[in-house]
Design a protein around this motif. Structure first.
Motif, mmCIF file in Angstrom:
data_model
loop_
_atom_site.group_PDB
_atom_site.id
_atom_site.type_symbol
_atom_site.label_atom_id
_atom_site.label_comp_id
_atom_site.label_asym_id
_atom_site.label_seq_id
_atom_site.Cartn_x
_atom_site.Cartn_y
_atom_site.Cartn_z
ATOM 1 N N UNK A 90 -41.591 -48.399 45.625
ATOM 2 C CA UNK A 90 -41.537 -50.011 46.251
ATOM 3 C C UNK A 90 -41.779 -51.027 45.163
ATOM 4 N N UNK A 91 -42.213 -50.714 44.061
ATOM 5 C CA UNK A 91 -42.407 -51.627 42.934
ATOM 6 C C UNK A 91 -41.635 -51.589 41.669
ATOM 7 N N UNK A 92 -40.414 -50.718 42.016
ATOM 8 C CA UNK A 92 -39.293 -50.762 41.125
ATOM 9 C C UNK A 92 -38.648 -52.196 40.716
ATOM 10 N N UNK A 93 -38.399 -52.175 39.401
ATOM 11 C CA UNK A 93 -38.112 -53.590 38.887
ATOM 12 C C UNK A 93 -36.290 -53.591 38.777
ATOM 13 N N UNK A 94 -35.810 -54.651 38.190
ATOM 14 C CA UNK A 94 -34.573 -54.627 38.091
ATOM 15 C C UNK A 94 -33.772 -53.385 37.655
ATOM 16 N N UNK A 95 -34.244 -53.001 36.502
ATOM 17 C CA UNK A 95 -33.294 -51.893 35.767
ATOM 18 C C UNK A 95 -33.336 -50.683 36.881
ATOM 19 N N UNK A 96 -34.443 -50.033 37.155
ATOM 20 C CA UNK A 96 -34.164 -49.050 38.083
ATOM 21 C C UNK A 96 -33.286 -49.286 39.443
ATOM 22 N N UNK A 97 -33.436 -50.662 39.979
ATOM 23 C CA UNK A 97 -32.758 -50.824 40.967
ATOM 24 C C UNK A 97 -31.191 -50.844 40.584
ATOM 25 N N UNK A 98 -30.951 -51.338 39.458
ATOM 26 C CA UNK A 98 -29.514 -51.454 38.817
ATOM 27 C C UNK A 98 -28.907 -49.960 38.901
ATOM 28 N N UNK A 99 -29.855 -49.120 38.169
ATOM 29 C CA UNK A 99 -29.521 -47.586 37.728
ATOM 30 C C UNK A 99 -29.085 -47.104 39.223
ATOM 31 N N UNK A 100 -29.997 -47.516 40.258
ATOM 32 C CA UNK A 100 -29.668 -46.902 41.632
ATOM 33 C C UNK A 100 -28.606 -47.476 42.393
ATOM 34 N N UNK A 101 -28.211 -48.701 42.125
ATOM 35 C CA UNK A 101 -26.618 -49.100 42.533
ATOM 36 C C UNK A 101 -25.572 -48.468 41.887
ATOM 37 N N UNK A 102 -25.945 -47.940 40.582
ATOM 38 C CA UNK A 102 -24.705 -47.193 39.935
ATOM 39 C C UNK A 102 -24.943 -45.865 40.637
ATOM 40 N N UNK A 103 -25.964 -45.320 40.811
ATOM 41 C CA UNK A 103 -25.914 -44.081 41.400
ATOM 42 C C UNK A 103 -25.246 -43.831 42.725
ATOM 43 N N UNK A 104 -25.406 -45.026 43.766
ATOM 44 C CA UNK A 104 -24.570 -45.115 45.119
ATOM 45 C C UNK A 104 -23.450 -45.066 44.730
ATOM 46 N N UNK A 105 -23.036 -46.036 43.924
ATOM 47 C CA UNK A 105 -21.410 -46.247 43.665
ATOM 48 C C UNK A 105 -20.787 -44.875 43.236
ATOM 49 N N UNK A 106 -21.570 -44.190 42.313
ATOM 50 C CA UNK A 106 -20.939 -43.000 41.996
ATOM 51 C C UNK A 106 -20.637 -41.816 43.042
ATOM 52 N N UNK A 107 -21.682 -41.965 43.841
ATOM 53 C CA UNK A 107 -21.566 -40.983 45.091
ATOM 54 C C UNK A 107 -20.587 -41.541 45.908
ATOM 55 N N UNK A 108 -20.508 -42.856 46.026
ATOM 56 C CA UNK A 108 -19.358 -43.469 46.930
ATOM 57 C C UNK A 108 -17.834 -42.910 46.489
ATOM 58 N N UNK A 109 -17.950 -43.018 45.082
ATOM 59 C CA UNK A 109 -16.569 -42.858 44.452
ATOM 60 C C UNK A 109 -16.170 -41.314 44.582
ATOM 61 N N UNK A 110 -17.289 -40.409 44.820
ATOM 62 C CA UNK A 110 -16.916 -39.181 44.885
ATOM 63 C C UNK A 110 -16.208 -38.828 46.484
#
Length: 282
Positions: A90-110
């Protein structure tokens, strides 16, 4: 993806198998999670397998199915959650949220690799097809089901906005009203209802009959001029491709920002403890 080279020199996979014969390829989900659940190996290997099939001139149609009694239980939470702990705090800052965005997009690409392969894809579904399983079959061109098939866009029941393509692709398959019902309720529907709303083309008595029907349809497709079939798929895809891509980008950003929540943590704990969750809207 057209023209890209697959990066899998051994041709061996853990989460799926690929067999070829008579201009038809058959991709079978193997797990290794229970019910062919989708863990790290699946998300890494699926685009490799479909890139390989896309560039194989001998393959003209693809059958996609699951091993065992069920097509797929969807996302393998137990396998994926450990690597997401930092993202979902719940207290994740910008960097982990950006990394999570990249993870979601990678899975979407699959999943998108299935939709974008130039060869028609026929999904043969038996047993449960839940969450990510529905995302996967929505990326196929044609869906067939056995009488025991059950479908569920279940993400809402675990405090997640479905983000792998169901919300983007199913509207043109089953219509907005049916999609909103499935997405808002997370309800299960049987094969008869799935056929009635257009989620599947036909229902067959059992898994073997469904798979045989998919193979027969794939053979019929493969007997036609391959470049013309691929051209028809390309032309049909123009109608929805840009809208789907925009929707995937939007939901990825939404979930990177808003997915961490009390309700998600409660859903995970309830899942692990095998109890009903109590959501608070927080």
């Amino acid at each position: 993806m057209s023209g890209s080279e697959p990066n899998n020199p051994t041709g061996e996979y853990v989460s799926l198998s690929v067999e070829r014969g008579g201009h038809v390829a058959e991709v079978t989900l193997l797990g290794p999670g229970k019910g062919n659940a989708m863990g790290p190996d699946f998300w890494r290997e699926l685009p490799l397998a479909f890139a390989e099939l896309d560039t194989d001139p001998d393959v003209r149609a693809i059958v996609l199915t699951g091993s065992g009694r069920n097509f797929s239980y969807g996302l393998d939470l137990a396998a994926m959650l450990p690597s997401w702990a930092g993202y979902l705090s719940g207290d994740a800052l910008a960097r982990p949220r950006r990394e999570f965005l990249d993870e979601i997009r990678r899975m979407q690409d699959s999943i998108t690799a299935v939709a974008r392969t130039r060869k028609p894809v026929i999904a043969a579904v038996s047993g449960w097809c839940i969450g990510g399983g529905v995302d996967l079959v929505a990326a196929a061109d044609i869906r067939l089901a056995s009488a025991d098939a059950r479908f569920s866009v279940r993400e809402v029941r675990v405090a997640i906005v479905a983000d792998m393509g169901s919300l983007q692709r199913l509207a043109s398959i089953i219509g907005e009203g049916h999609l909103r019902e499935l997405a808002f309720t997370g309800k299960d529907i049987d094969a008869a209802r799935a056929e009635k709303i257009g989620l599947v083309n036909d229902v067959h008595p059992d898994r073997d009959a469904t798979l045989e029907a998919a193979r027969s349809m794939a053979a019929d497709i493969a007997a036609n001029p391959p470049l013309v079939v691929q051209g028809a798929k390309d032309v049909l895809s123009v109608n929805t491709e840009q809208r789907i891509d925009a929707g995937l980008r939007y939901v990825a950003t939404w979930n990177a920002a808003f997915l961490p929540s009390h309700d998600l943590n409660e859903a995970v704990q309830a899942f692990l403890q095998r109890r009903e969750p109590e959501f608070r809207g927080e």
